[in-house]
Write a protein that holds these residues in place. Structure first.
Motif, PDB file in Angstrom:
ATOM      1  N   GLY A 153      50.457  43.188  24.536  1.00 15.81           N
ATOM      2  CA  GLY A 153      51.825  42.778  24.245  1.00 15.81           C
ATOM      3  C   GLY A 153      51.889  41.935  22.987  1.00 15.81           C
ATOM      4  O   GLY A 153      50.961  41.181  22.678  1.00 15.81           O
ATOM      5  N   ARG A 154      52.977  42.078  22.265  1.00 17.55           N
ATOM      6  CA  ARG A 154      53.184  41.320  21.027  1.00 17.55           C
ATOM      7  C   ARG A 154      53.614  39.908  21.384  1.00 17.55           C
ATOM      8  O   ARG A 154      54.429  39.708  22.278  1.00 17.55           O
ATOM      9  N   ILE A 155      53.053  38.943  20.693  1.00 19.25           N
ATOM     10  CA  ILE A 155      53.391  37.542  20.908  1.00 19.25           C
ATOM     11  C   ILE A 155      54.549  37.180  19.981  1.00 19.25           C
ATOM     12  O   ILE A 155      54.469  37.364  18.780  1.00 19.25           O
ATOM     13  N   PHE A 156      55.627  36.692  20.575  1.00 19.57           N
ATOM     14  CA  PHE A 156      56.793  36.262  19.806  1.00 19.57           C
ATOM     15  C   PHE A 156      56.860  34.750  19.815  1.00 19.57           C
ATOM     16  O   PHE A 156      56.597  34.115  20.825  1.00 19.57           O
ATOM     17  N   ARG A 157      57.219  34.199  18.691  1.00 23.03           N
ATOM     18  CA  ARG A 157      57.362  32.751  18.584  1.00 23.03           C
ATOM     19  C   ARG A 157      58.837  32.426  18.416  1.00 23.03           C
ATOM     20  O   ARG A 157      59.530  33.038  17.622  1.00 23.03           O
ATOM     21  N   GLY A 158      59.292  31.457  19.203  1.00 19.10           N
ATOM     22  CA  GLY A 158      60.698  31.082  19.106  1.00 19.10           C
ATOM     23  C   GLY A 158      61.588  32.247  19.497  1.00 19.10           C
ATOM     24  O   GLY A 158      61.371  32.906  20.493  1.00 19.10           O
ATOM     25  N   ASN A 159      62.570  32.529  18.683  1.00 16.04           N
ATOM     26  CA  ASN A 159      63.545  33.577  18.977  1.00 16.04           C
ATOM     27  C   ASN A 159      63.283  34.815  18.118  1.00 16.04           C
ATOM     28  O   ASN A 159      64.209  35.441  17.629  1.00 16.04           O
ATOM     29  N   GLN A 160      62.029  35.180  17.919  1.00 16.52           N
ATOM     30  CA  GLN A 160      61.719  36.308  17.044  1.00 16.52           C
ATOM     31  C   GLN A 160      62.207  37.637  17.589  1.00 16.52           C
ATOM     32  O   GLN A 160      62.621  38.484  16.828  1.00 16.52           O
ATOM     33  N   ARG A 161      62.145  37.842  18.888  1.00 16.78           N
ATOM     34  CA  ARG A 161      62.665  39.096  19.428  1.00 16.78           C
ATOM     35  C   ARG A 161      64.150  38.889  19.668  1.00 16.78           C
ATOM     36  O   ARG A 161      64.593  38.552  20.746  1.00 16.78           O
ATOM     37  N   ASN A 162      64.923  39.094  18.619  1.00 19.19           N
ATOM     38  CA  ASN A 162      66.350  38.845  18.645  1.00 19.19           C
ATOM     39  C   ASN A 162      67.040  39.932  19.456  1.00 19.19           C
ATOM     40  O   ASN A 162      67.207  41.054  19.002  1.00 19.19           O
ATOM     41  N   THR A 163      67.472  39.586  20.670  1.00 17.77           N
ATOM     42  CA  THR A 163      68.051  40.579  21.561  1.00 17.77           C
ATOM     43  C   THR A 163      69.434  41.032  21.119  1.00 17.77           C
ATOM     44  O   THR A 163      69.916  42.059  21.587  1.00 17.77           O
ATOM     45  N   THR A 164      70.081  40.308  20.234  1.00 18.66           N
ATOM     46  CA  THR A 164      71.376  40.781  19.747  1.00 18.66           C
ATOM     47  C   THR A 164      71.197  41.876  18.701  1.00 18.66           C
ATOM     48  O   THR A 164      72.042  42.753  18.579  1.00 18.66           O
ATOM     49  N   LEU A 165      70.114  41.858  17.934  1.00 26.44           N
ATOM     50  CA  LEU A 165      69.866  42.896  16.938  1.00 26.44           C
ATOM     51  C   LEU A 165      69.202  44.136  17.540  1.00 26.44           C
ATOM     52  O   LEU A 165      69.460  45.257  17.123  1.00 26.44           O
ATOM     53  N   TYR A 166      68.340  43.939  18.505  1.00 27.80           N
ATOM     54  CA  TYR A 166      67.581  45.029  19.116  1.00 27.80           C
ATOM     55  C   TYR A 166      67.680  44.917  20.641  1.00 27.80           C
ATOM     56  O   TYR A 166      66.714  44.566  21.309  1.00 27.80           O
ATOM     57  N   PRO A 167      68.862  45.217  21.198  1.00 26.71           N
ATOM     58  CA  PRO A 167      69.084  44.957  22.625  1.00 26.71           C
ATOM     59  C   PRO A 167      68.583  46.044  23.576  1.00 26.71           C
ATOM     60  O   PRO A 167      68.444  45.792  24.768  1.00 26.71           O
ATOM     61  N   MET A 168      68.316  47.249  23.069  1.00 29.78           N
ATOM     62  CA  MET A 168      67.989  48.370  23.944  1.00 29.78           C
ATOM     63  C   MET A 168      66.481  48.519  24.121  1.00 29.78           C
ATOM     64  O   MET A 168      65.751  48.658  23.147  1.00 29.78           O
ATOM     65  N   ARG A 169      66.048  48.506  25.368  1.00 29.52           N
ATOM     66  CA  ARG A 169      64.634  48.742  25.670  1.00 29.52           C
ATOM     67  C   ARG A 169      64.433  50.240  25.874  1.00 29.52           C
ATOM     68  O   ARG A 169      65.159  50.885  26.626  1.00 29.52           O
ATOM     69  N   VAL A 170      63.420  50.796  25.201  1.00 29.11           N
ATOM     70  CA  VAL A 170      63.089  52.215  25.310  1.00 29.11           C
ATOM     71  C   VAL A 170      61.598  52.324  25.599  1.00 29.11           C
ATOM     72  O   VAL A 170      60.785  51.675  24.939  1.00 29.11           O
ATOM     73  N   GLU A 171      61.260  53.130  26.583  1.00 28.07           N
ATOM     74  CA  GLU A 171      59.856  53.369  26.893  1.00 28.07           C
ATOM     75  C   GLU A 171      59.503  54.815  26.566  1.00 28.07           C
ATOM     76  O   GLU A 171      60.233  55.734  26.924  1.00 28.07           O
ATOM     77  N   VAL A 172      58.388  54.979  25.879  1.00 30.44           N
ATOM     78  CA  VAL A 172      57.862  56.303  25.566  1.00 30.44           C
ATOM     79  C   VAL A 172      56.610  56.486  26.406  1.00 30.44           C
ATOM     80  O   VAL A 172      55.675  55.688  26.316  1.00 30.44           O
ATOM     81  N   GLN A 173      56.607  57.518  27.219  1.00 31.63           N
ATOM     82  CA  GLN A 173      55.484  57.772  28.115  1.00 31.63           C
ATOM     83  C   GLN A 173      54.635  58.899  27.538  1.00 31.63           C
ATOM     84  O   GLN A 173      55.139  59.963  27.199  1.00 31.63           O
ATOM     85  N   TRP A 174      53.327  58.633  27.417  1.00 29.16           N
ATOM     86  CA  TRP A 174      52.371  59.612  26.887  1.00 29.16           C
ATOM     87  C   TRP A 174      51.359  59.878  27.994  1.00 29.16           C
ATOM     88  O   TRP A 174      50.614  58.981  28.403  1.00 29.16           O
TER      89      TRP A 174
END
Length: 108
Positions: free
Chosen positions: A27-48
């Protein structure tokens, strides 16, 4: 990458057991509010899916192909600020790539 607030490429790794065998999570480590949920709100999973070894983990060949596909896809999505990869779960004869995106339409 043109996220403005793009996270550093720092990752954690963990391992867990499931009813499908061992699962390794990166998993990617985010510091503070780096994963801005207002800019990128949709979670998408790609299954391989892959055949895997007896323990459900990919073979060396499958790992090489899976990594190549993931890197090509992730480079394209992140370079164009469409989505960013936040986690990869591998095991149980599948790899699941978790991205956050602006919209599902941007992925098509």
């Amino acid at each position: 990458m043109n996220f403005g607030i793009m996270p550093k490429n720092d990752w954690f790794i963990g391992e867990q057991d499931s009813d499908r065998g061992r699962i390794i999570t990166r998993g990617r480590i985010f510091r503070g509010n780096q994963r801005n949920t207002t800019l990128y709100p949709m979670r998408v999973e790609v299954q391989w899916l892959y055949k895997g070894a007896a323990d459900g983990m990919p073979t060396e060949e499958e790992t090489a192909v899976t990594d190549k596909v993931m890197n090509l896809l992730t480079d394209r999505l992140e370079d164009q600020s469409i989505a960013w990869l936040t986690a990869v779960h591998t095991g149980g004869r599948q790899a699941v790539f978790v991205y956050y995106t602006r919209s599902v339409d941007d992925l098509s």
